[in-house]
Design an enzyme around this catalytic site. Structure first.
Site, PDB file in Angstrom:
ATOM      1  N   ARG A   1      -0.254  15.389  12.301  1.00  0.00           N
ATOM      2  CA  ARG A   1       0.542  15.001  11.255  1.00  0.00           C
ATOM      3  C   ARG A   1       1.682  15.880  10.714  1.00  0.00           C
ATOM      4  NH1 ARG A   1      -1.066   9.497   9.141  1.00  0.00           N
ATOM      5  NH2 ARG A   1       0.700   9.220   8.465  1.00  0.00           N
ATOM      6  N   PRO A   2       2.573  16.307  11.305  1.00  0.00           N
ATOM      7  CA  PRO A   2       3.590  17.702  10.559  1.00  0.00           C
ATOM      8  C   PRO A   2       3.353  17.142   8.832  1.00  0.00           C
ATOM      9  CG  PRO A   2       4.282  17.054  12.167  1.00  0.00           C
ATOM     10  CD  PRO A   2       3.452  15.740  12.130  1.00  0.00           C
ATOM     11  N   ILE A   3       3.669  18.063   7.857  1.00  0.00           N
ATOM     12  CA  ILE A   3       4.291  18.167   6.545  1.00  0.00           C
ATOM     13  C   ILE A   3       5.519  19.034   6.551  1.00  0.00           C
ATOM     14  CG2 ILE A   3       2.542  16.637   5.342  1.00  0.00           C
ATOM     15  CD1 ILE A   3       1.812  19.511   3.635  1.00  0.00           C
ATOM     16  N   ASP A   4       5.762  20.052   8.199  1.00  0.00           N
ATOM     17  CA  ASP A   4       7.130  20.895   7.968  1.00  0.00           C
ATOM     18  C   ASP A   4       8.361  20.254   7.464  1.00  0.00           C
ATOM     19  OD1 ASP A   4       7.175  18.986   9.809  1.00  0.00           O
ATOM     20  OD2 ASP A   4       9.100  19.739   9.964  1.00  0.00           O
ATOM     21  N   GLN A   5       8.829  19.364   6.761  1.00  0.00           N
ATOM     22  CA  GLN A   5      10.389  18.388   6.569  1.00  0.00           C
ATOM     23  C   GLN A   5       9.441  18.185   4.626  1.00  0.00           C
ATOM     24  OE1 GLN A   5      13.249  18.434   8.309  1.00  0.00           O
ATOM     25  NE2 GLN A   5      11.465  19.112   9.554  1.00  0.00           N
TER      26      GLN A   5
ATOM     27  N   LYS B   1       0.531  -1.060  -0.548  1.00  0.00           N
ATOM     28  CA  LYS B   1      -0.548  -0.103  -0.142  1.00  0.00           C
ATOM     29  C   LYS B   1       0.824   0.927  -0.055  1.00  0.00           C
ATOM     30  CE  LYS B   1      -1.991   2.658   3.310  1.00  0.00           C
ATOM     31  NZ  LYS B   1      -1.325   3.148   4.438  1.00  0.00           N
ATOM     32  N   ASN B   2       1.821   1.452   0.875  1.00  0.00           N
ATOM     33  CA  ASN B   2       2.807   2.378   0.949  1.00  0.00           C
ATOM     34  C   ASN B   2       3.322   2.601  -0.386  1.00  0.00           C
ATOM     35  OD1 ASN B   2       0.670   3.314   2.901  1.00  0.00           O
ATOM     36  ND2 ASN B   2       2.302   2.557   4.989  1.00  0.00           N
TER      37      ASN B   2
ATOM     38  N   ASP C   1       3.578   0.396  12.041  1.00  0.00           N
ATOM     39  CA  ASP C   1       2.194   0.482  11.261  1.00  0.00           C
ATOM     40  C   ASP C   1       2.244  -1.436  11.973  1.00  0.00           C
ATOM     41  OD1 ASP C   1       2.341   2.411  10.292  1.00  0.00           O
ATOM     42  OD2 ASP C   1       3.122   2.124   8.363  1.00  0.00           O
TER      43      ASP C   1
ATOM     44  N   ARG D   1      -8.987   0.207   3.298  1.00  0.00           N
ATOM     45  CA  ARG D   1      -7.845   1.513   2.690  1.00  0.00           C
ATOM     46  C   ARG D   1      -6.494   0.710   2.471  1.00  0.00           C
ATOM     47  NH1 ARG D   1      -6.424   5.719   6.557  1.00  0.00           N
ATOM     48  NH2 ARG D   1      -4.880   5.692   5.396  1.00  0.00           N
TER      49      ARG D   1
ATOM     50  N   CYS E   1      -5.544   8.224   7.830  1.00  0.00           N
ATOM     51  CA  CYS E   1      -5.011   8.279   8.976  1.00  0.00           C
ATOM     52  C   CYS E   1      -4.877   8.926  10.757  1.00  0.00           C
ATOM     53  CB  CYS E   1      -4.632   6.979   9.639  1.00  0.00           C
ATOM     54  SG  CYS E   1      -5.475   5.384   9.540  1.00  0.00           S
TER      55      CYS E   1
ATOM     56  N   ARG F   1      -4.480  10.561   3.211  1.00  0.00           N
ATOM     57  CA  ARG F   1      -3.205  11.002   3.683  1.00  0.00           C
ATOM     58  C   ARG F   1      -1.767  11.735   2.550  1.00  0.00           C
ATOM     59  NH1 ARG F   1      -1.869  13.631   7.138  1.00  0.00           N
ATOM     60  NH2 ARG F   1       0.655  14.121   7.211  1.00  0.00           N
TER      61      ARG F   1
HETATM   62  N1  EPU Z   1       6.627  14.050  10.893  1.00  0.00           N
HETATM   63  C1  EPU Z   1       7.128  16.033  11.233  1.00  0.00           C
HETATM   64  N2  EPU Z   1       7.488  16.765  10.098  1.00  0.00           N
HETATM   65  C2  EPU Z   1       7.094  15.942   9.500  1.00  0.00           C
HETATM   66  C3  EPU Z   1       6.846  14.823   8.777  1.00  0.00           C
HETATM   67  C4  EPU Z   1       6.733  14.063   9.674  1.00  0.00           C
HETATM   68  O1  EPU Z   1       7.582  16.198  12.361  1.00  0.00           O
HETATM   69  O2  EPU Z   1       6.982  16.630   8.047  1.00  0.00           O
HETATM   70  C5  EPU Z   1       7.008  13.399  12.368  1.00  0.00           C
HETATM   71  C6  EPU Z   1       5.871  12.168  11.877  1.00  0.00           C
HETATM   72  O3  EPU Z   1       5.297  13.220  13.265  1.00  0.00           O
HETATM   73  C7  EPU Z   1       6.128  11.188  12.813  1.00  0.00           C
HETATM   74  C8  EPU Z   1       7.553  10.660  12.513  1.00  0.00           C
HETATM   75  O4  EPU Z   1       8.101  12.188  11.895  1.00  0.00           O
HETATM   76  O5  EPU Z   1       6.372  11.526  14.497  1.00  0.00           O
HETATM   77  C9  EPU Z   1       6.934   9.896  11.132  1.00  0.00           C
HETATM   78  O6  EPU Z   1       6.607  10.383  10.286  1.00  0.00           O
HETATM   79  P1  EPU Z   1       6.624   9.877   8.440  1.00  0.00           P
HETATM   80  O7  EPU Z   1       6.495  10.921   7.943  1.00  0.00           O
HETATM   81  O8  EPU Z   1       7.277   9.405   8.441  1.00  0.00           O
HETATM   82  O9  EPU Z   1       5.151   9.408   8.487  1.00  0.00           O
HETATM   83  P2  EPU Z   1       3.996   9.594   7.271  1.00  0.00           P
HETATM   84  O10 EPU Z   1       5.227   9.684   6.065  1.00  0.00           O
HETATM   85  O11 EPU Z   1       3.547  11.131   7.713  1.00  0.00           O
HETATM   86  C10 EPU Z   1       4.045   7.146   6.724  1.00  0.00           C
HETATM   87  C11 EPU Z   1       3.717   5.726   6.061  1.00  0.00           C
HETATM   88  C12 EPU Z   1       2.708   5.910   7.616  1.00  0.00           C
HETATM   89  C13 EPU Z   1       4.025   5.614   8.702  1.00  0.00           C
HETATM   90  C14 EPU Z   1       4.682   6.025   9.298  1.00  0.00           C
HETATM   91  C15 EPU Z   1       5.835   5.981   9.600  1.00  0.00           C
HETATM   92  C16 EPU Z   1       2.225   6.770   4.399  1.00  0.00           C
HETATM   93  C17 EPU Z   1       1.263   7.146   2.700  1.00  0.00           C
HETATM   94  N3  EPU Z   1       2.406   6.758   5.938  1.00  0.00           N
HETATM   95  O12 EPU Z   1       3.216   8.738   7.221  1.00  0.00           O
HETATM   96  O13 EPU Z   1       1.928   4.664   7.383  1.00  0.00           O
HETATM   97  O14 EPU Z   1       2.994   5.657  10.163  1.00  0.00           O
HETATM   98  O15 EPU Z   1       5.036   6.471   7.361  1.00  0.00           O
HETATM   99  O16 EPU Z   1       5.885   4.644   8.877  1.00  0.00           O
HETATM  100  O17 EPU Z   1       3.304   6.080   4.210  1.00  0.00           O
HETATM  101  C18 EPU Z   1      -0.556   3.378   7.381  1.00  0.00           C
HETATM  102  O18 EPU Z   1      -0.106   2.707   6.769  1.00  0.00           O
HETATM  103  O19 EPU Z   1      -1.236   2.683   8.186  1.00  0.00           O
HETATM  104  C19 EPU Z   1       0.544   4.393   8.382  1.00  0.00           C
HETATM  105  C20 EPU Z   1      -0.397   5.915   8.501  1.00  0.00           C
END
Ligand code: EPU
Length: 433
Positions: free
Chosen positions: A123-127, A22-23, A308, A400, A117, A93
């Protein structure tokens, strides 16, 4: 709306074919927006997140055609630019990958901030945004939209050090940099298998990405990506979920179409818990005959134990002998599901990002409400292991990310069926949330 009725308390025996990841799929579909020509993507999982993203691509003007149930052909040649509206973005997402893809290809993107989810925290996207800015984009967030525009119409390669090794930021920056001018270096990059898969997809379409799977990724920008064929890797988390189900229920199940190496972080813990795992080519034979024993788990970015899989392993640990401690160091509020487990007789205490589980002899069936994708999967495992009948609502979360979950569980002897819920029940579920 449907709910699942599960009659638990029986071991699982048989074979399960694991679907595409999925991811990886939810990043590769947006990546296909960048390709000027038809791309054929095989091993595409049939899940609702994939349908949503393919719908967004079609709305943007891409041609999408299923060649067979797991192979889709996407042609984005006639796309000129794109705005992704809130109505589409909020439901998935991964729609945030449209930002990197559109910005990379057209030098501009206008995408609503995503839903997906909710673990009870933002869930920040600042990075992600920091990366786009480093590549020369002007980025504004207004009225729930991210608007990004490259100065001069094309991004320029740069060195980016991520403050957190974020999966989403690593992929989004890799997408945008694939068509930037010059070289981009992403340091402290995430290393999950699906990051390598997205890089391999882009490379097979003509990109030049090196180092994916390590913490330094180098992207030499190219001016065009051309069509090709690609097959998505198997889903590590789907496989891990069924392994946790065998741990909880007992029995012996062969999981086919997997990459055993990707499973090491999960297999190691399950072996510690008394599960037997044998690798045979691209399959794993998973069995549990003796008792389950406690284990401590700390979630970490890959190659650590995946967040996950945290709720699913917790379901098994509820039935293990002794006290287990789970620490989620990735999402610190991902324990909402434990309230549902408690109603099944589980002994769990949550303190911040820690859950302390005192194993019990048996769980009993209950009415359960899925609160996110993996929590829903964990409830399914608990229900399959519990004595008596459980009903799970909000199963759209499970659908999903899990293809044909009913068929696969039935195939190994689990008693589960989906039924339509009545209007009154639907209202009750809605008001409970
Ligand atoms: N984070 C920041 N800033 C950012 C992005 C992330 O502080 O700009 C923090 C988050 O708050 C968190 C950590 O970094 O504490 C990791 O977040 P990450 O960005 O790696 O997560 P994501 O990309 O939003 C993906 C998967 C999630 C999975 C996480 C961690 C997808 C679509 N989603 O999310 O999958 O939990 O990586 O491995 O790929 C799931 O499949 O159930 C799911 C939620």
């Amino acid at each position: 709306m449907t709910k699942y009725i599960v009659e638990g308390g029986r071991p699982l025996f048989g074979e399960i074919h694991i679907s595409g990841a999925k991811n990886a799929a939810v990043a590769i579909i947006p990546a296909a927006l960048m390709v000027n020509g038809p791309c054929r993507i095989e091993n595409m999982p049939r899940i609702s997140d994939v349908s949503l993203l393919l719908g967004i691509l079609q709305d943007l003007g891409a041609r999408v055609r299923y060649v067979n149930p797991h192979t889709v052909e996407i042609d984005s040649s006639s796309l000129r630019n794109g705005r992704v509206p809130y109505e589409s973005a909020r439901r998935c997402r991964a729609s945030y990958y449209m930002l990197g893809a559109l910005l990379g290809r057209f030098g501009a993107a206008d995408v609503a901030l995503p839903g997906g989810c909710d673990f009870g925290s933002t869930r920040p996207i600042d990075q992600h945004l920091k990366g786009f800015r480093a590549l020369g984009a002007q980025v504004d967030t207004q009225s729930g939209f991210v608007m990004a525009e490259a100065a001069g119409g094309r991004l320029k390669g740069a060195n980016i050090f991520l403050d957190k090794s974020s999966v989403g930021a690593t992929i989004n920056i890799m997408l945008s940099a694939a068509m930037a001018e010059g070289m981009t270096v992403i340091e402290n990059a995430a290393k999950e298998p699906h990051i390598v898969d997205v890089a391999n997809f882009l490379n097979s379409m003509g990109a030049n990405i090196m180092g994916a799977g390590t913490d330094v990724i180098k992207v030499r920008g190219v001016s065009i990506l051309r069509g090709g064929s690609y097959s998505i890797i198997p889903d590590q988390i789907e496989a891990g979920t069924y392994m946790a189900a065998v741990a909880a229920c007992g029995g012996e199940v062969k999981l086919c179409n997997i990459i055993p190496k990707h499973m090491d972080c999960i297999s190691a813990k399950l072996c510690e818990m008394g599960v037997e795992i044998h690798e045979v080519d691209d399959s794993l034979l998973v069995s549990r005959i003796g008792p389950l024993v406690r284990a401590n788990i700390k979630t970490m970015p890959y190659p650590g134990f995946p967040t996950d899989m945290q709720p699913q392993i917790a379901a098994a640990l509820c039935l293990a002998q002794g006290t287990s401690i789970i620490t989620d160091s990735v999402w610190n509020t991902r324990f909402r599901y434990t309230d549902e487990f408690k109603r099944m007789g589980a002994q769990i205490q949550v303190d911040g990002n820690l859950a302390i589980i005192e194993g019990v002899e048996r769980l009993t069936g209950a009415q359960l409400e899925a609160c996110d994708l993996r929590a829903g999967a964990a409830m399914l495992i608990a229900a399959l292991a519990a004595h008596g009948i459980s009903q799970i609502t909000n199963v759209q979360y499970i659908e999903r990310g899990y293809e044909d979950v009913i068929g696969k569980i039935r195939g190994v002897g689990g008693r589960i069926r989906a039924v339509e819920i009545t209007e009154e029940e639907e209202l009750a579920v809605g008001s409970a949330g």
